[in-house]
Every structure is written in structure tokens, then in C-alpha cells.
Design a protein around this motif. Structure first.
Motif, short mmCIF file in Angstrom:
data_model
loop_
_atom_site.label_atom_id
_atom_site.label_comp_id
_atom_site.label_asym_id
_atom_site.label_seq_id
_atom_site.Cartn_x
_atom_site.Cartn_y
_atom_site.Cartn_z
N PHE A 166 19.57 0.78 -16.27
CA PHE A 166 20.98 0.42 -16.12
C PHE A 166 21.29 -0.88 -16.85
O PHE A 166 22.29 -0.98 -17.54
N VAL A 167 20.43 -1.86 -16.70
CA VAL A 167 20.65 -3.16 -17.34
C VAL A 167 20.60 -3.01 -18.86
O VAL A 167 21.45 -3.55 -19.57
N ILE A 168 19.63 -2.29 -19.36
CA ILE A 168 19.51 -2.09 -20.80
C ILE A 168 20.71 -1.32 -21.35
O ILE A 168 21.31 -1.70 -22.36
N THR A 169 21.10 -0.25 -20.66
CA THR A 169 22.25 0.54 -21.09
C THR A 169 23.54 -0.27 -21.06
O THR A 169 24.33 -0.24 -22.01
N THR A 170 23.75 -1.02 -20.00
CA THR A 170 24.95 -1.85 -19.88
C THR A 170 24.98 -2.92 -20.97
O THR A 170 26.03 -3.17 -21.57
N THR A 171 23.85 -3.53 -21.24
CA THR A 171 23.78 -4.55 -22.28
C THR A 171 24.13 -3.96 -23.64
O THR A 171 24.91 -4.55 -24.41
N LEU A 219 23.14 -8.73 -9.26
CA LEU A 219 24.50 -9.23 -9.08
C LEU A 219 24.84 -10.30 -10.12
O LEU A 219 25.95 -10.34 -10.64
N SER A 220 23.87 -11.14 -10.40
CA SER A 220 24.08 -12.17 -11.42
C SER A 220 24.31 -11.53 -12.79
O SER A 220 25.19 -11.97 -13.55
N PHE A 221 23.55 -10.51 -13.10
CA PHE A 221 23.73 -9.81 -14.36
C PHE A 221 25.13 -9.20 -14.46
O PHE A 221 25.81 -9.33 -15.49
N LEU A 222 25.57 -8.55 -13.39
CA LEU A 222 26.88 -7.90 -13.42
C LEU A 222 28.02 -8.91 -13.54
O LEU A 222 28.97 -8.70 -14.30
N SER A 223 27.93 -10.02 -12.80
CA SER A 223 29.00 -11.02 -12.90
C SER A 223 28.99 -11.70 -14.27
O SER A 223 30.05 -12.05 -14.81
N THR A 224 27.81 -11.88 -14.87
CA THR A 224 27.74 -12.44 -16.21
C THR A 224 28.31 -11.47 -17.24
O THR A 224 29.01 -11.88 -18.17
N ALA A 225 28.05 -10.18 -17.07
CA ALA A 225 28.61 -9.17 -17.97
C ALA A 225 30.14 -9.16 -17.87
O ALA A 225 30.83 -9.07 -18.90
N MET A 226 30.66 -9.25 -16.66
CA MET A 226 32.11 -9.29 -16.48
C MET A 226 32.70 -10.55 -17.12
O MET A 226 33.77 -10.52 -17.72
N PHE A 227 31.99 -11.67 -16.99
CA PHE A 227 32.43 -12.91 -17.63
C PHE A 227 32.47 -12.74 -19.15
O PHE A 227 33.45 -13.14 -19.79
N LEU A 228 31.44 -12.15 -19.70
CA LEU A 228 31.37 -11.99 -21.15
C LEU A 228 32.51 -11.12 -21.67
O LEU A 228 33.16 -11.46 -22.67
N ILE A 229 32.78 -10.03 -21.00
CA ILE A 229 33.88 -9.15 -21.42
C ILE A 229 35.22 -9.90 -21.33
O ILE A 229 36.03 -9.86 -22.25
N GLY A 230 35.45 -10.59 -20.22
CA GLY A 230 36.69 -11.34 -20.07
C GLY A 230 36.82 -12.46 -21.08
O GLY A 230 37.91 -12.71 -21.63
N TYR A 231 35.72 -13.14 -21.37
CA TYR A 231 35.72 -14.24 -22.33
C TYR A 231 36.09 -13.74 -23.72
O TYR A 231 36.93 -14.33 -24.41
N VAL A 232 35.47 -12.64 -24.13
CA VAL A 232 35.75 -12.10 -25.46
C VAL A 232 37.18 -11.58 -25.54
O VAL A 232 37.89 -11.85 -26.52
N LEU A 233 37.64 -10.87 -24.52
CA LEU A 233 39.03 -10.39 -24.52
C LEU A 233 40.02 -11.55 -24.60
O LEU A 233 41.01 -11.48 -25.32
N TYR A 234 39.75 -12.60 -23.86
CA TYR A 234 40.66 -13.76 -23.87
C TYR A 234 40.70 -14.39 -25.27
O TYR A 234 41.77 -14.67 -25.80
N HIS A 235 39.55 -14.61 -25.86
CA HIS A 235 39.52 -15.30 -27.15
C HIS A 235 39.94 -14.43 -28.32
O HIS A 235 40.39 -14.96 -29.33
N ILE A 236 39.84 -13.13 -28.18
CA ILE A 236 40.34 -12.26 -29.24
C ILE A 236 41.87 -12.16 -29.18
O ILE A 236 42.54 -12.06 -30.20
N SER A 237 42.42 -12.25 -27.98
CA SER A 237 43.86 -12.03 -27.82
C SER A 237 44.69 -13.31 -27.94
O SER A 237 45.91 -13.24 -28.00
N THR A 238 44.06 -14.47 -27.98
CA THR A 238 44.83 -15.72 -28.07
C THR A 238 44.60 -16.37 -29.43
O THR A 238 43.58 -16.15 -30.08
#
Length: 92
Positions: free
Chosen positions: A4-9, A69-88
């Protein structure tokens, strides 16, 4: 869980790669993600500390839960960070 971790990454990296290459202009305002990103970052830190605590206590089961849980919250952070910086617009 390792698969799951490898696939999600891989999926997150592909999503970010194609998002940065696309010529599609994101018009949605993701400025509210700043606060959600801060929460996800804080959760990641908290989960890492709990994981460290449980590995010192030799509780491997709880350690694995908090590392995932740390992996999942970090993945959510990364997606949000990239979306924010691509859209602004970049700051100078």
C-alpha cells in the motif's frame, strides 16, 4: 501494508508529475489549504513522536499504526502543498 505504501507513493508522484507537466490552468482557489497543510504537518510530527514512543516501549503493533498514520498525513500534506503552489502565483 508495504504494498500500500509503495503503491500510494508511486501514484502520488505520478499525480504530481503529470500535474506539473499539464498546460491546464487550475482556476480553483486553494488558499484554504494553507491551514489544512499546517494541520497535516502537525499531525505527521505527532504521529512520528508516538511511533518513536511505542518503539521504545517495544510495542511494534502500535508503532506500525502510527508510522502508517504519519505516512498518510504526510501524503495528504504533499498533495495539498503541490495543489496550493500550482494554483497560486509565485511571490517575489
Amino acid at each position: 501494508m508495504k504494498k500500500f505504501v509503495i503503491t500510494t507513493t508511486i501514484l502520488i508522484n505520478l499525480f504530481i508529475f503529470f500535474l506539473t507537466l499539464s498546460s491546464y490552468k487550475i482556476t480553483y482557489n486553494f488558499s484554504s489549504l494553507v491551514h489544512i497543510n499546517a494541520i497535516n504537518n502537525a499531525l505527521s510530527l505527532m504521529f512520528l513522536f508516538f511511533g518513536l514512543f511505542f518503539i521504545f516501549k517495544k510495542n511494534i503493533f502500535m508503532h506500525k499504526i502510527f508510522m502508517n498514520l504519519s505516512f498518510l498525513s504526510t501524503a495528504m500534506f504533499l498533495i495539498g502543498y503541490v495543489l496550493y503552489h500550482i494554483s497560486t502565483e509565485p511571490t517575489k
